[in-house]
Design a protein around this motif. Structure first.
Motif, PDB file in Angstrom:
ATOM      1  N   LYS A 105       0.859  -1.197   0.000  1.00  0.00           N
ATOM      2  CA  LYS A 105       0.000   0.000   0.000  1.00  0.00           C
ATOM      3  C   LYS A 105       0.888   1.238   0.000  1.00  0.00           C
ATOM      4  CE  LYS A 105      -4.460  -1.063   0.609  1.00  0.00           C
ATOM      5  NZ  LYS A 105      -5.610  -0.252   0.430  1.00  0.00           N
ATOM      6  N   LEU A 106       1.693   1.346  -1.046  1.00  0.00           N
ATOM      7  CA  LEU A 106       2.704   2.389  -1.115  1.00  0.00           C
ATOM      8  C   LEU A 106       2.145   3.689  -1.665  1.00  0.00           C
ATOM      9  CD1 LEU A 106       5.602   0.294  -2.705  1.00  0.00           C
ATOM     10  CD2 LEU A 106       4.993   0.519  -0.285  1.00  0.00           C
ATOM     11  N   SER A 107       2.724   4.781  -1.228  1.00  0.00           N
ATOM     12  CA  SER A 107       2.443   6.078  -1.839  1.00  0.00           C
ATOM     13  C   SER A 107       3.204   6.117  -3.172  1.00  0.00           C
ATOM     14  CB  SER A 107       2.924   7.204  -0.921  1.00  0.00           C
ATOM     15  OG  SER A 107       4.339   7.161  -0.813  1.00  0.00           O
ATOM     16  N   THR A 108       2.925   7.111  -3.979  1.00  0.00           N
ATOM     17  CA  THR A 108       3.615   7.226  -5.263  1.00  0.00           C
ATOM     18  C   THR A 108       5.117   7.388  -5.067  1.00  0.00           C
ATOM     19  OG1 THR A 108       1.635   8.187  -6.250  1.00  0.00           O
ATOM     20  CG2 THR A 108       3.703   8.504  -7.440  1.00  0.00           C
ATOM     21  N   VAL A 109       5.533   8.199  -4.104  1.00  0.00           N
ATOM     22  CA  VAL A 109       6.967   8.373  -3.889  1.00  0.00           C
ATOM     23  C   VAL A 109       7.614   7.077  -3.412  1.00  0.00           C
ATOM     24  CG1 VAL A 109       6.874   9.237  -1.497  1.00  0.00           C
ATOM     25  CG2 VAL A 109       8.764   9.881  -2.989  1.00  0.00           C
ATOM     26  N   GLU A 110       6.930   6.309  -2.590  1.00  0.00           N
ATOM     27  CA  GLU A 110       7.487   5.032  -2.135  1.00  0.00           C
ATOM     28  C   GLU A 110       7.647   4.071  -3.307  1.00  0.00           C
ATOM     29  OE1 GLU A 110       5.971   4.577   2.439  1.00  0.00           O
ATOM     30  OE2 GLU A 110       4.438   4.446   0.859  1.00  0.00           O
ATOM     31  N   ALA A 111       6.653   4.026  -4.174  1.00  0.00           N
ATOM     32  CA  ALA A 111       6.731   3.146  -5.348  1.00  0.00           C
ATOM     33  C   ALA A 111       7.888   3.560  -6.252  1.00  0.00           C
ATOM     34  CB  ALA A 111       5.406   3.173  -6.107  1.00  0.00           C
ATOM     35  N   LEU A 112       8.004   4.852  -6.512  1.00  0.00           N
ATOM     36  CA  LEU A 112       9.106   5.335  -7.355  1.00  0.00           C
ATOM     37  C   LEU A 112      10.459   5.069  -6.682  1.00  0.00           C
ATOM     38  CD1 LEU A 112       7.548   8.688  -8.602  1.00  0.00           C
ATOM     39  CD2 LEU A 112       8.151   6.717 -10.037  1.00  0.00           C
ATOM     40  N   ALA A 113      10.555   5.330  -5.396  1.00  0.00           N
ATOM     41  CA  ALA A 113      11.806   5.114  -4.666  1.00  0.00           C
ATOM     42  C   ALA A 113      12.196   3.633  -4.677  1.00  0.00           C
ATOM     43  CB  ALA A 113      11.683   5.633  -3.228  1.00  0.00           C
ATOM     44  N   GLY A 114      11.222   2.768  -4.474  1.00  0.00           N
ATOM     45  CA  GLY A 114      11.498   1.332  -4.526  1.00  0.00           C
ATOM     46  C   GLY A 114      11.963   0.901  -5.908  1.00  0.00           C
ATOM     47  N   ALA A 115      11.304   1.413  -6.929  1.00  0.00           N
ATOM     48  CA  ALA A 115      11.659   1.058  -8.305  1.00  0.00           C
ATOM     49  C   ALA A 115      13.066   1.532  -8.655  1.00  0.00           C
ATOM     50  CB  ALA A 115      10.645   1.654  -9.283  1.00  0.00           C
ATOM     51  N   VAL A 116      13.387   2.773  -8.336  1.00  0.00           N
ATOM     52  CA  VAL A 116      14.729   3.268  -8.699  1.00  0.00           C
ATOM     53  C   VAL A 116      15.817   2.544  -7.916  1.00  0.00           C
ATOM     54  CG1 VAL A 116      13.957   5.495  -9.595  1.00  0.00           C
ATOM     55  CG2 VAL A 116      14.671   5.333  -7.223  1.00  0.00           C
ATOM     56  N   TYR A 117      15.515   2.137  -6.694  1.00  0.00           N
ATOM     57  CA  TYR A 117      16.501   1.366  -5.930  1.00  0.00           C
ATOM     58  C   TYR A 117      16.762   0.024  -6.613  1.00  0.00           C
ATOM     59  CZ  TYR A 117      19.214  -0.373  -2.032  1.00  0.00           C
ATOM     60  OH  TYR A 117      20.240  -0.840  -1.259  1.00  0.00           O
ATOM     61  N   ILE A 118      15.700  -0.674  -6.965  1.00  0.00           N
ATOM     62  CA  ILE A 118      15.835  -1.973  -7.627  1.00  0.00           C
ATOM     63  C   ILE A 118      16.607  -1.827  -8.943  1.00  0.00           C
ATOM     64  CG2 ILE A 118      14.530  -3.818  -8.791  1.00  0.00           C
ATOM     65  CD1 ILE A 118      12.379  -3.378  -6.516  1.00  0.00           C
ATOM     66  N   HIS A 126      17.261   7.921  -2.178  1.00  0.00           N
ATOM     67  CA  HIS A 126      17.407   8.742  -0.965  1.00  0.00           C
ATOM     68  C   HIS A 126      17.006  10.196  -1.217  1.00  0.00           C
ATOM     69  CE1 HIS A 126      18.966   5.397   1.253  1.00  0.00           C
ATOM     70  NE2 HIS A 126      19.851   5.167   0.304  1.00  0.00           N
ATOM     71  N   ASN A 127      17.300  10.731  -2.390  1.00  0.00           N
ATOM     72  CA  ASN A 127      16.885  12.097  -2.729  1.00  0.00           C
ATOM     73  C   ASN A 127      15.366  12.229  -2.723  1.00  0.00           C
ATOM     74  OD1 ASN A 127      19.511  12.953  -3.033  1.00  0.00           O
ATOM     75  ND2 ASN A 127      19.510  12.771  -5.262  1.00  0.00           N
ATOM     76  N   LEU A 128      14.677  11.221  -3.217  1.00  0.00           N
ATOM     77  CA  LEU A 128      13.212  11.251  -3.239  1.00  0.00           C
ATOM     78  C   LEU A 128      12.651  11.196  -1.815  1.00  0.00           C
ATOM     79  CD1 LEU A 128      12.536   8.700  -6.115  1.00  0.00           C
ATOM     80  CD2 LEU A 128      12.295  11.183  -6.241  1.00  0.00           C
ATOM     81  N   LEU A 129      13.151  10.255  -1.033  1.00  0.00           N
ATOM     82  CA  LEU A 129      12.593  10.010   0.299  1.00  0.00           C
ATOM     83  C   LEU A 129      12.902  11.108   1.302  1.00  0.00           C
ATOM     84  CD1 LEU A 129      13.256   6.175   0.549  1.00  0.00           C
ATOM     85  CD2 LEU A 129      11.061   7.319   0.141  1.00  0.00           C
ATOM     86  N   GLN A 130      13.999  11.839   1.122  1.00  0.00           N
ATOM     87  CA  GLN A 130      14.366  12.856   2.111  1.00  0.00           C
ATOM     88  C   GLN A 130      13.398  14.035   2.138  1.00  0.00           C
ATOM     89  OE1 GLN A 130      18.314  14.229   1.294  1.00  0.00           O
ATOM     90  NE2 GLN A 130      17.698  15.473  -0.454  1.00  0.00           N
ATOM     91  N   LYS A 131      12.535  14.151   1.154  1.00  0.00           N
ATOM     92  CA  LYS A 131      11.555  15.244   1.115  1.00  0.00           C
ATOM     93  C   LYS A 131      10.351  14.971   2.022  1.00  0.00           C
ATOM     94  CE  LYS A 131      13.769  17.713  -1.881  1.00  0.00           C
ATOM     95  NZ  LYS A 131      14.490  18.855  -1.395  1.00  0.00           N
ATOM     96  N   PHE A 132      10.301  13.768   2.616  1.00  0.00           N
ATOM     97  CA  PHE A 132       9.151  13.361   3.429  1.00  0.00           C
ATOM     98  C   PHE A 132       9.620  12.974   4.827  1.00  0.00           C
ATOM     99  CE2 PHE A 132       8.306  12.770  -0.982  1.00  0.00           C
ATOM    100  CZ  PHE A 132       7.015  13.230  -1.150  1.00  0.00           C
ATOM    101  N   LYS A 133       8.896  13.441   5.843  1.00  0.00           N
ATOM    102  CA  LYS A 133       9.253  13.133   7.232  1.00  0.00           C
ATOM    103  C   LYS A 133       9.369  11.628   7.454  1.00  0.00           C
ATOM    104  CE  LYS A 133       6.845  17.133   9.094  1.00  0.00           C
ATOM    105  NZ  LYS A 133       5.666  17.583   9.815  1.00  0.00           N
ATOM    106  N   TRP A 134       8.512  10.880   6.800  1.00  0.00           N
ATOM    107  CA  TRP A 134       8.457   9.433   6.975  1.00  0.00           C
ATOM    108  C   TRP A 134       9.259   8.680   5.908  1.00  0.00           C
ATOM    109  CZ3 TRP A 134       6.520   8.133   2.371  1.00  0.00           C
ATOM    110  CH2 TRP A 134       5.660   9.030   1.744  1.00  0.00           C
ATOM    111  N   GLY A 135       9.963   9.394   5.040  1.00  0.00           N
ATOM    112  CA  GLY A 135      10.704   8.753   3.951  1.00  0.00           C
ATOM    113  C   GLY A 135      11.728   7.746   4.428  1.00  0.00           C
ATOM    114  N   ASN A 136      12.463   8.095   5.478  1.00  0.00           N
ATOM    115  CA  ASN A 136      13.460   7.163   5.988  1.00  0.00           C
ATOM    116  C   ASN A 136      12.809   5.927   6.599  1.00  0.00           C
ATOM    117  OD1 ASN A 136      16.297   6.623   6.320  1.00  0.00           O
ATOM    118  ND2 ASN A 136      15.912   6.779   8.515  1.00  0.00           N
ATOM    119  N   THR A 137      11.600   6.087   7.119  1.00  0.00           N
ATOM    120  CA  THR A 137      10.868   4.943   7.678  1.00  0.00           C
ATOM    121  C   THR A 137      10.626   3.904   6.591  1.00  0.00           C
ATOM    122  OG1 THR A 137       9.795   6.379   9.288  1.00  0.00           O
ATOM    123  CG2 THR A 137       8.752   4.238   8.882  1.00  0.00           C
ATOM    124  N   PHE A 138      10.197   4.363   5.413  1.00  0.00           N
ATOM    125  CA  PHE A 138       9.994   3.436   4.286  1.00  0.00           C
ATOM    126  C   PHE A 138      11.294   2.694   3.983  1.00  0.00           C
ATOM    127  CE2 PHE A 138      10.661   2.696  -0.259  1.00  0.00           C
ATOM    128  CZ  PHE A 138       9.699   1.729  -0.489  1.00  0.00           C
TER     129      PHE A 138
END
Length: 173
Positions: A105-118, A126-138
């Motif tokens: 049940k990912l947000s759009t940024v989580e899906a994109l971040a997961g895809a670019v990591y893979i 990390h650049n994508l996730l750092q814009k969100f308070k919970w980004g590091n949690t993902f």
């Protein structure tokens, strides 16, 4: 070897609260480009795709497109086919407050971040996730999974990883 950074795009269907829209925030910060239609050489993140994203898919695409829609309307959003190469993400846990620790049940940024990591673009993740308070949690919830998925060379290996992490019965949607 050329250092290649994947272009990110979002097709925003504007189905949920714009204040909580992670795709809109990515656009605001210039990390993704809003589009009104998809292109043939883009990887479409589609939770209903028959094929799972593998690192080797990178050679077929020049961008990744996230479809930003409400999880309540996701089935209807993906009824029509999109132009591009459709792939689903392997099982990942959400880090966003709305769906915290729910599988897939990912947000759009989580899906994109997961895809670019893979696909091997860990800095971009990390650049994508750092814009969100919970980004590091993902990232912390999925760090080991993402690392293992990025090494997988086949869907059979993805299934082995799921078995290893006891995600055997995980719905890939």
């Amino acid at each position: 070897m050329i250092n290649f950074v994947m272009f990110l795009k979002v097709l925003m269907l504007k189905q949920d609260d714009p204040r909580k829209c992670s795709a809109a925030k990515l656009v605001k910060f210039g990390l993704a480009k809003p589009v009104t239609r998809t292109a043939s050489r883009t990887l479409i993140l589609n939770p209903f795709s028959k094929k799972t994203l593998l690192k080797s898919d990178k050679k077929f695409v020049n961008s990744i497109t996230g479809i930003d829609c409400s999880w309540n309307l996701v089935t209807s959003a993906f009824k029509k086919p999109f132009t591009g190469i459709s792939r689903k993400l392997p099982p990942l846990l959400a880090g966003n407050p709305m769906n915290y620790s729910k599988l897939n049940k990912l947000s759009t940024v989580e899906a994109l971040a997961g895809a670019v990591y893979i696909l091997g673009e860990t800095d971009l993740t990390h650049n994508l996730l750092q814009k969100f308070k919970w980004g590091n949690t993902f990232f912390e919830l999925n760090k080991n999974l993402l690392h293992d998925y990025s090494k997988a060379q086949s869907e059979a290996e993805i299934l082995e990883i799921c078995h290893e992490y006891r995600l055997d019965n995980a719905q890939f949607t």
